[in-house]
Write an enzyme that holds these catalytic residues in place. Sequence first.
Site, PDB file in Angstrom:
ATOM      1  N   VAL A  74       0.874  -1.167   0.000  1.00  0.00           N
ATOM      2  CA  VAL A  74       0.000   0.000   0.000  1.00  0.00           C
ATOM      3  C   VAL A  74       0.911   1.217   0.000  1.00  0.00           C
ATOM      4  O   VAL A  74       1.631   1.455   0.968  1.00  0.00           O
ATOM      5  CB  VAL A  74      -0.934   0.015   1.236  1.00  0.00           C
ATOM      6  N   SER A  75       0.904   1.974  -1.081  1.00  0.00           N
ATOM      7  CA  SER A  75       1.852   3.077  -1.232  1.00  0.00           C
ATOM      8  C   SER A  75       1.731   4.083  -0.091  1.00  0.00           C
ATOM      9  O   SER A  75       0.661   4.257   0.515  1.00  0.00           O
ATOM     10  CB  SER A  75       1.624   3.793  -2.567  1.00  0.00           C
ATOM     11  N   ALA A  76       2.829   4.757   0.188  1.00  0.00           N
ATOM     12  CA  ALA A  76       2.851   5.765   1.236  1.00  0.00           C
ATOM     13  C   ALA A  76       1.932   6.928   0.878  1.00  0.00           C
ATOM     14  O   ALA A  76       1.864   7.338  -0.288  1.00  0.00           O
ATOM     15  CB  ALA A  76       4.276   6.265   1.450  1.00  0.00           C
TER      16      ALA A  76
END
Length: 401
Positions: A74-76
């Site tokens: 889950v991207s930052a």
Amino acid sequence: MTTDNDVEEAAALRAAMVCELRDQGACQSERVAAAFAAVPRHLFTPGESLKVAYAVDIAPIVKRGDNGLTISSVSAPHLQATMLEAADIKPGMRVCEVGSGGYNAALLAELVGDGGHVTTVDIDPEIVERARTFLNEAGYDRVDVMRADAEEGVPDAAPFDRIIVTAGSWDIPPAWIDQLADDGRIVVPLRLKGTTRWIAFDRDGSGLVSRSYGLCVFVPFQGAGSHTERTVTIEDGVVLRLDDENLKVNGDALRRASHLPRIERWSGVVFDMPDEQALFLLTNASDMALLYADQEAVDRELIARPALKGVPALIGSDSFAYRAARPNDDMSSGYESGVYAHGPSAENLAARYTDLLHRWADKYHRRGAASIRYLPEPADPPALSSGVIAKRHGTVVITWP
């Protein structure tokens, strides 16, 4: 079991995350900030603490491959916000997300509103099911979640006003361009000379032209669009990564050079914005590659610390040179750019490298100085050079006007 305290803590952390994203400049519009304030990110990161879920610079790992490498995350939030701002998504738009995690699709759903439509696609059945489950639990069941190899896009849902890619892509498949509306925009993390830049591309005739770009890190593409990068081992823990199959590298000669004493040459120009400087260096010398070293090689003083995260290196037949920095109170950043070089031709390579550092400082010392174009086949690209990068389906042309 979720308690009232958990709900209150999540809400407080979500509000704090939005404030931090604003302070960092990642959230610049009220609409993007409102989307982050609305979507419960922790529902898409089960197993992580609330503090980790709402940390602006942490990308929780979702799945690892058999080799232990991350294949989904889950991207930052900082990166997601930056790319969403670059996408400039309006209510009522049709958006395709390539690479599912669930959370970013929920943000997209907030941005397009009830009159828009979001399709998110992934090649991994586990990730697809995970995204579908979490989106439904969070109340975003209107998002279409599909399993497919994104190399072919999603023709049945096209055309799209925006295509947002959330995996590191070595190329831009023809299907993405074909399925993009005439005035559409694609935001894609594109591999360039061994590094990844997210690039917001608009249509420009038959091709694409950049509006903005920035450094990023994403898990690599899977399926038909995957690409194995060329690497050359110099010594245990020291490798070169190359995007150019034609660049000749004599690994044995460079290994010998690495054991010779290094020389240091300092440029007298500031060291800052290393990502912008690196893009200039990599696209203004055809014999430039990325040099990486692990901690053990640095501890043995074989290669200096800049190579830990990858550093542009000029490659000669028997020598190499790479970027360095040292404290200097006369510089605005407090640091000065320089060069470390090894081998019989170290002086020559150091001089060439220093000249490049001066050119960047004199003309391009700012963000967004490069223009990046993508010319799909059968366009007639310019001859291959340091700023012309051949891809599978087209050509990337990077100029410094």
